[in-house]
Design an enzyme around this catalytic site. Structure first.
Site, PDB file in Angstrom:
ATOM      1  N   ILE A  89      15.573  -4.187  -2.898  1.00  0.00           N
ATOM      2  CA  ILE A  89      16.188  -3.169  -3.168  1.00  0.00           C
ATOM      3  C   ILE A  89      17.522  -3.053  -2.659  1.00  0.00           C
ATOM      4  O   ILE A  89      18.597  -2.633  -3.232  1.00  0.00           O
ATOM      5  CB  ILE A  89      15.191  -1.782  -2.851  1.00  0.00           C
ATOM      6  CG1 ILE A  89      14.146  -1.786  -3.213  1.00  0.00           C
ATOM      7  CG2 ILE A  89      15.991  -0.638  -3.123  1.00  0.00           C
ATOM      8  CD1 ILE A  89      14.010  -2.051  -4.856  1.00  0.00           C
ATOM      9  N   THR A 103       9.781  -7.344  -4.495  1.00  0.00           N
ATOM     10  CA  THR A 103      10.611  -7.430  -3.643  1.00  0.00           C
ATOM     11  C   THR A 103       9.824  -8.375  -2.591  1.00  0.00           C
ATOM     12  O   THR A 103       8.571  -8.485  -2.774  1.00  0.00           O
ATOM     13  CB  THR A 103      10.968  -6.085  -2.753  1.00  0.00           C
ATOM     14  OG1 THR A 103       9.869  -5.627  -2.085  1.00  0.00           O
ATOM     15  CG2 THR A 103      11.624  -5.369  -3.753  1.00  0.00           C
ATOM     16  N   LYS A 155       6.666   5.434   7.210  1.00  0.00           N
ATOM     17  CA  LYS A 155       7.475   5.836   5.802  1.00  0.00           C
ATOM     18  C   LYS A 155       7.266   7.313   5.771  1.00  0.00           C
ATOM     19  O   LYS A 155       8.197   8.080   5.293  1.00  0.00           O
ATOM     20  CB  LYS A 155       6.815   5.076   4.628  1.00  0.00           C
ATOM     21  CG  LYS A 155       7.327   3.721   4.505  1.00  0.00           C
ATOM     22  CD  LYS A 155       8.782   3.699   4.504  1.00  0.00           C
ATOM     23  CE  LYS A 155       9.199   2.223   4.253  1.00  0.00           C
ATOM     24  NZ  LYS A 155      10.788   2.074   4.097  1.00  0.00           N
ATOM     25  N   TYR A 194       2.256   1.571   8.728  1.00  0.00           N
ATOM     26  CA  TYR A 194       3.411   1.490   7.703  1.00  0.00           C
ATOM     27  C   TYR A 194       3.218   2.893   7.133  1.00  0.00           C
ATOM     28  O   TYR A 194       4.419   3.326   6.985  1.00  0.00           O
ATOM     29  CB  TYR A 194       2.862   0.531   6.562  1.00  0.00           C
ATOM     30  CG  TYR A 194       3.986   0.584   5.479  1.00  0.00           C
ATOM     31  CD1 TYR A 194       5.253  -0.145   5.718  1.00  0.00           C
ATOM     32  CD2 TYR A 194       3.642   1.007   4.328  1.00  0.00           C
ATOM     33  CE1 TYR A 194       6.170  -0.150   4.499  1.00  0.00           C
ATOM     34  CE2 TYR A 194       4.526   0.942   3.310  1.00  0.00           C
ATOM     35  CZ  TYR A 194       5.822   0.451   3.370  1.00  0.00           C
ATOM     36  OH  TYR A 194       6.896   0.405   2.286  1.00  0.00           O
TER      37      TYR A 194
END
Length: 321
Positions: free
Chosen positions: A41, A230, A197, A193
Protein backbone atom coordinates in the site's frame (compact mmCIF):
# COMPACT_ATOMS: atom_id res chain seq x y z
CA UNK A 1 -15.53 13.54 15.48
CA UNK A 2 -16.95 13.26 11.98
CA UNK A 3 -16.47 9.52 11.68
CA UNK A 4 -19.42 7.25 11.97
CA UNK A 5 -19.74 5.05 15.02
CA UNK A 6 -21.42 1.69 15.09
CA UNK A 7 -21.68 1.40 11.31
CA UNK A 8 -24.04 4.32 10.53
CA UNK A 9 -22.61 6.14 7.50
CA UNK A 10 -22.61 9.92 7.27
CA UNK A 11 -23.98 11.30 3.98
CA UNK A 12 -22.05 14.57 4.10
CA UNK A 13 -18.56 14.13 2.67
CA UNK A 14 -19.23 10.59 1.44
CA UNK A 15 -16.77 9.81 -1.39
CA UNK A 16 -18.19 8.59 -4.66
CA UNK A 17 -17.89 4.79 -4.68
CA UNK A 18 -15.91 4.65 -7.92
CA UNK A 19 -13.37 7.29 -6.87
CA UNK A 20 -10.03 6.49 -8.48
CA UNK A 21 -6.66 7.93 -9.46
CA UNK A 22 -8.26 9.93 -12.26
CA UNK A 23 -10.22 11.83 -9.61
CA UNK A 24 -7.16 12.72 -7.55
CA UNK A 25 -6.38 16.44 -7.81
CA UNK A 26 -2.96 17.67 -8.85
CA UNK A 27 -0.41 17.39 -6.06
CA UNK A 28 2.02 19.90 -7.57
CA UNK A 29 3.90 21.73 -4.83
CA UNK A 30 2.85 19.39 -2.01
CA UNK A 31 5.36 17.51 0.13
CA UNK A 32 4.37 14.06 1.37
CA UNK A 33 6.07 11.56 3.65
CA UNK A 34 5.05 7.89 3.38
CA UNK A 35 6.35 5.37 5.90
CA UNK A 36 6.86 1.86 4.61
CA UNK A 37 6.73 3.05 1.02
CA UNK A 38 8.93 0.36 -0.52
CA UNK A 39 6.14 -2.20 -1.01
CA UNK A 40 2.42 -2.79 -0.87
CA UNK A 41 0.00 0.00 0.00
CA UNK A 42 2.82 2.41 0.83
CA UNK A 43 4.53 1.89 -2.52
CA UNK A 44 1.31 2.29 -4.49
CA UNK A 45 0.47 5.44 -2.51
CA UNK A 46 3.92 6.95 -3.04
CA UNK A 47 3.90 6.13 -6.75
CA UNK A 48 0.46 7.67 -7.30
CA UNK A 49 1.29 10.82 -5.34
CA UNK A 50 4.60 11.29 -7.19
CA UNK A 51 2.86 10.79 -10.54
CA UNK A 52 0.37 13.50 -9.52
CA UNK A 53 3.20 15.97 -8.91
CA UNK A 54 3.93 15.69 -5.19
CA UNK A 55 7.42 15.66 -3.76
CA UNK A 56 7.43 12.30 -1.98
CA UNK A 57 9.73 11.16 0.80
CA UNK A 58 9.68 7.40 1.32
CA UNK A 59 10.85 6.35 4.77
CA UNK A 60 11.46 2.68 5.45
CA UNK A 61 13.70 0.17 7.20
CA UNK A 62 14.62 -1.37 3.83
CA UNK A 63 18.23 -1.20 2.70
CA UNK A 64 19.51 1.80 0.79
CA UNK A 65 19.88 -0.43 -2.27
CA UNK A 66 16.22 -1.46 -2.02
CA UNK A 67 15.27 2.19 -1.59
CA UNK A 68 17.14 3.17 -4.75
CA UNK A 69 15.43 0.36 -6.67
CA UNK A 70 12.03 1.63 -5.52
CA UNK A 71 12.85 5.19 -6.59
CA UNK A 72 13.97 3.92 -9.99
CA UNK A 73 10.74 1.95 -10.36
CA UNK A 74 8.63 5.02 -9.61
CA UNK A 75 10.65 7.16 -12.02
CA UNK A 76 10.20 4.57 -14.73
CA UNK A 77 6.44 5.15 -14.60
CA UNK A 78 6.73 8.89 -13.84
CA UNK A 79 10.03 10.24 -15.26
CA UNK A 80 9.55 13.65 -13.62
CA UNK A 81 8.78 12.21 -10.20
CA UNK A 82 10.32 14.02 -7.23
CA UNK A 83 11.10 11.18 -4.85
CA UNK A 84 13.71 10.56 -2.19
CA UNK A 85 14.45 7.70 0.17
CA UNK A 86 15.14 7.94 3.89
CA UNK A 87 16.17 4.87 5.83
CA UNK A 88 14.78 4.60 9.34
CA UNK A 89 13.41 2.02 11.73
CA UNK A 90 10.02 2.40 13.42
CA UNK A 91 11.13 -0.19 15.97
CA UNK A 92 13.81 2.21 17.19
CA UNK A 93 12.56 5.48 18.68
CA UNK A 94 16.03 7.02 18.30
CA UNK A 95 15.91 6.29 14.57
CA UNK A 96 12.59 8.10 14.27
CA UNK A 97 14.01 11.03 16.20
CA UNK A 98 16.97 11.21 13.81
CA UNK A 99 14.68 11.10 10.76
CA UNK A 100 12.57 13.93 12.13
CA UNK A 101 15.68 15.99 12.83
CA UNK A 102 16.88 15.50 9.24
CA UNK A 103 13.54 16.43 7.75
CA UNK A 104 13.02 19.42 10.04
CA UNK A 105 16.43 20.68 8.89
CA UNK A 106 15.89 20.13 5.16
CA UNK A 107 12.19 20.46 4.31
CA UNK A 108 10.38 23.80 4.19
CA UNK A 109 7.19 22.14 5.46
CA UNK A 110 5.28 18.86 5.35
CA UNK A 111 1.83 18.83 3.79
CA UNK A 112 0.89 15.17 4.29
CA UNK A 113 2.19 12.47 6.61
CA UNK A 114 1.02 8.95 5.78
CA UNK A 115 1.56 6.57 8.70
CA UNK A 116 1.47 3.40 6.64
CA UNK A 117 4.26 0.99 7.65
CA UNK A 118 3.38 -2.09 9.63
CA UNK A 119 3.99 -5.73 10.45
CA UNK A 120 1.40 -8.46 10.92
CA UNK A 121 1.20 -11.34 13.38
CA UNK A 122 4.78 -12.59 13.81
CA UNK A 123 4.34 -16.04 15.39
CA UNK A 124 6.91 -15.40 18.09
CA UNK A 125 6.84 -12.35 20.35
CA UNK A 126 9.54 -9.91 19.33
CA UNK A 127 10.65 -6.72 21.02
CA UNK A 128 11.81 -3.40 19.62
CA UNK A 129 15.12 -1.77 20.47
CA UNK A 130 13.20 0.04 23.21
CA UNK A 131 11.91 -3.22 24.72
CA UNK A 132 8.33 -2.92 23.42
CA UNK A 133 6.23 -5.63 21.78
CA UNK A 134 7.11 -5.38 18.10
CA UNK A 135 3.66 -4.89 16.57
CA UNK A 136 2.76 -2.23 19.11
CA UNK A 137 6.11 -0.50 18.47
CA UNK A 138 6.08 -0.59 14.67
CA UNK A 139 2.41 -0.26 13.80
CA UNK A 140 1.47 2.27 16.44
CA UNK A 141 3.97 3.80 18.85
CA UNK A 142 6.66 4.59 16.27
CA UNK A 143 4.08 6.52 14.27
CA UNK A 144 2.73 8.24 17.37
CA UNK A 145 6.22 9.53 18.16
CA UNK A 146 7.11 10.41 14.56
CA UNK A 147 3.95 12.48 14.15
CA UNK A 148 4.77 14.53 17.24
CA UNK A 149 8.33 15.13 16.05
CA UNK A 150 7.09 16.27 12.64
CA UNK A 151 4.36 18.49 14.07
CA UNK A 152 6.45 21.67 13.57
CA UNK A 153 6.85 20.87 9.86
CA UNK A 154 3.18 19.97 9.48
CA UNK A 155 2.10 23.24 11.08
CA UNK A 156 4.06 25.14 8.43
CA UNK A 157 1.68 23.79 5.79
CA UNK A 158 -1.44 25.71 4.83
CA UNK A 159 -3.55 22.55 5.03
CA UNK A 160 -1.67 19.70 6.73
CA UNK A 161 -3.01 16.17 6.83
CA UNK A 162 -2.03 13.10 8.79
CA UNK A 163 -3.35 9.80 7.42
CA UNK A 164 -2.98 6.78 9.70
CA UNK A 165 -3.67 3.26 8.49
CA UNK A 166 -5.75 0.92 10.60
CA UNK A 167 -7.28 -2.44 9.63
CA UNK A 168 -10.55 -4.33 9.58
CA UNK A 169 -8.86 -6.40 12.29
CA UNK A 170 -9.51 -3.50 14.68
CA UNK A 171 -13.18 -4.56 14.75
CA UNK A 172 -12.69 -8.21 15.64
CA UNK A 173 -12.72 -8.11 19.42
CA UNK A 174 -9.83 -5.68 19.59
CA UNK A 175 -9.07 -3.99 22.90
CA UNK A 176 -6.28 -2.02 24.54
CA UNK A 177 -4.78 -4.36 27.15
CA UNK A 178 -3.48 -1.86 29.65
CA UNK A 179 -2.93 -4.68 32.16
CA UNK A 180 -0.44 -6.29 29.74
CA UNK A 181 0.13 -3.74 26.99
CA UNK A 182 3.29 -5.44 25.71
CA UNK A 183 1.88 -9.01 25.84
CA UNK A 184 4.62 -10.10 28.22
CA UNK A 185 2.34 -12.47 30.11
CA UNK A 186 0.48 -14.19 27.27
CA UNK A 187 1.48 -13.39 23.70
CA UNK A 188 -1.14 -13.92 21.02
CA UNK A 189 -0.06 -12.72 17.54
CA UNK A 190 -3.56 -11.89 16.34
CA UNK A 191 -4.60 -10.16 19.54
CA UNK A 192 -1.43 -8.07 19.55
CA UNK A 193 -2.02 -7.08 15.93
CA UNK A 194 -5.63 -6.14 16.60
CA UNK A 195 -4.58 -4.03 19.58
CA UNK A 196 -1.97 -2.17 17.51
CA UNK A 197 -4.45 -1.38 14.75
CA UNK A 198 -7.15 -0.30 17.19
CA UNK A 199 -4.54 1.98 18.76
CA UNK A 200 -3.81 3.48 15.32
CA UNK A 201 -7.50 4.24 14.81
CA UNK A 202 -7.87 5.75 18.26
CA UNK A 203 -4.76 7.84 17.64
CA UNK A 204 -6.19 9.26 14.40
CA UNK A 205 -9.40 10.33 16.13
CA UNK A 206 -7.68 11.70 19.24
CA UNK A 207 -5.18 13.63 17.12
CA UNK A 208 -8.09 15.38 15.40
CA UNK A 209 -9.69 16.23 18.73
CA UNK A 210 -6.44 17.66 20.07
CA UNK A 211 -5.75 19.58 16.89
CA UNK A 212 -9.21 21.14 17.05
CA UNK A 213 -8.73 22.05 20.72
CA UNK A 214 -5.23 23.47 20.27
CA UNK A 215 -5.51 25.09 16.86
CA UNK A 216 -2.85 22.97 15.16
CA UNK A 217 -4.83 23.06 11.91
CA UNK A 218 -4.39 19.35 11.18
CA UNK A 219 -6.81 17.17 9.29
CA UNK A 220 -6.28 13.73 10.88
CA UNK A 221 -7.89 10.88 8.93
CA UNK A 222 -7.83 7.11 9.26
CA UNK A 223 -8.02 4.60 6.43
CA UNK A 224 -7.78 0.87 5.88
CA UNK A 225 -7.04 -1.09 2.69
CA UNK A 226 -9.45 -3.97 3.12
CA UNK A 227 -7.74 -7.25 2.33
CA UNK A 228 -5.11 -6.49 -0.28
CA UNK A 229 -2.30 -8.36 -1.98
CA UNK A 230 0.68 -7.07 -0.01
CA UNK A 231 3.62 -8.64 1.79
CA UNK A 232 1.62 -8.50 5.02
CA UNK A 233 -1.21 -10.61 3.64
CA UNK A 234 0.50 -12.90 1.14
CA UNK A 235 3.15 -13.93 3.65
CA UNK A 236 0.61 -14.56 6.41
CA UNK A 237 -0.21 -18.26 6.61
CA UNK A 238 -3.53 -17.79 8.39
CA UNK A 239 -4.79 -15.38 5.75
CA UNK A 240 -3.67 -17.75 2.98
CA UNK A 241 -5.58 -20.63 4.50
CA UNK A 242 -8.78 -18.82 5.41
CA UNK A 243 -9.26 -16.29 2.61
CA UNK A 244 -7.18 -17.57 -0.26
CA UNK A 245 -5.37 -15.47 -2.78
CA UNK A 246 -8.47 -15.10 -4.96
CA UNK A 247 -10.08 -12.79 -2.39
CA UNK A 248 -7.14 -10.43 -2.12
CA UNK A 249 -7.58 -7.25 -4.12
CA UNK A 250 -4.58 -5.60 -5.83
CA UNK A 251 -2.47 -3.33 -3.64
CA UNK A 252 -3.18 -0.43 -6.00
CA UNK A 253 -6.89 -0.84 -5.24
CA UNK A 254 -6.21 -1.14 -1.54
CA UNK A 255 -4.33 2.17 -1.63
CA UNK A 256 -7.36 4.17 -2.79
CA UNK A 257 -8.80 4.89 0.70
CA UNK A 258 -5.40 6.26 1.79
CA UNK A 259 -5.04 8.34 -1.36
CA UNK A 260 -8.54 9.73 -0.96
CA UNK A 261 -7.80 10.66 2.65
CA UNK A 262 -4.51 12.29 1.64
CA UNK A 263 -5.72 14.29 -1.36
CA UNK A 264 -9.48 14.67 -1.76
CA UNK A 265 -10.76 18.17 -0.91
CA UNK A 266 -13.86 16.64 0.70
CA UNK A 267 -12.00 14.13 2.88
CA UNK A 268 -13.07 14.93 6.43
CA UNK A 269 -10.86 15.18 9.46
CA UNK A 270 -11.76 12.61 12.10
CA UNK A 271 -13.17 10.22 9.49
CA UNK A 272 -12.33 6.64 8.58
CA UNK A 273 -12.28 5.46 4.96
CA UNK A 274 -12.07 2.02 3.42
CA UNK A 275 -13.75 -0.47 1.09
CA UNK A 276 -17.46 -0.99 1.70
CA UNK A 277 -18.04 -4.44 0.20
CA UNK A 278 -18.58 -7.68 2.13
CA UNK A 279 -16.90 -7.39 5.53
CA UNK A 280 -15.09 -4.36 4.09
CA UNK A 281 -12.50 -6.70 2.56
CA UNK A 282 -12.85 -5.05 -0.85
CA UNK A 283 -15.37 -3.05 -2.85
CA UNK A 284 -16.40 0.58 -3.42
CA UNK A 285 -14.78 3.36 -1.42
CA UNK A 286 -16.72 4.86 1.45
CA UNK A 287 -16.86 5.47 5.19
CA UNK A 288 -15.55 2.48 7.11
CA UNK A 289 -17.37 1.15 10.14
CA UNK A 290 -15.83 2.38 13.37
CA UNK A 291 -15.60 -0.16 16.20
CA UNK A 292 -17.23 1.01 19.39
CA UNK A 293 -13.95 0.61 21.26
CA UNK A 294 -12.38 3.32 19.07
CA UNK A 295 -14.96 5.88 20.19
CA UNK A 296 -14.20 5.56 23.92
CA UNK A 297 -12.75 8.98 24.74
CA UNK A 298 -11.60 7.94 28.22
CA UNK A 299 -9.61 4.99 26.88
CA UNK A 300 -8.20 7.14 24.06
CA UNK A 301 -6.99 9.73 26.56
CA UNK A 302 -5.41 7.05 28.73
CA UNK A 303 -3.69 5.47 25.72
CA UNK A 304 -2.40 8.88 24.63
CA UNK A 305 -0.85 9.55 28.04
CA UNK A 306 0.74 6.10 28.22
CA UNK A 307 2.08 6.54 24.68
CA UNK A 308 3.68 9.87 25.55
CA UNK A 309 5.42 8.23 28.49
CA UNK A 310 6.58 5.15 26.57
CA UNK A 311 7.85 7.14 23.59
CA UNK A 312 9.24 10.12 25.46
CA UNK A 313 7.38 12.44 23.11
CA UNK A 314 4.95 14.70 24.96
CA UNK A 315 2.68 16.55 22.54
CA UNK A 316 1.98 20.25 23.14
CA UNK A 317 -0.80 20.72 25.66
CA UNK A 318 -4.26 21.44 24.35
CA UNK A 319 -4.02 25.01 25.57
CA UNK A 320 -0.58 25.61 24.07
CA UNK A 321 -0.03 27.32 20.75
Amino acid sequence: MSACAGGSPIAQGQPKPDWGLADMPSQDGRIVLVTGGTSGIGYESAKALAAAGARVVIASHSSLERGEDVLASIRQDAPNAQVQYEKFDLADLASGRALAERLNATLPRLDVLINNAGIMEPPERGVSKDGLEMQFAVNYLGHFALTERLLPLLRKSDAPRVVTLSSIAARRGAAIHFEDLQFEQDYDPGDAYRQSKLACLMFAFELQRRSDASGWGLRSIASHPGVSRTNLQVNNGVVRRTLGRFILQPAARGALPTLYAATAPDARGGSYYGPTGVMEMRGPLGFARVPEAATDARTSTRLWRVSEQLSGTPYPSRAAD
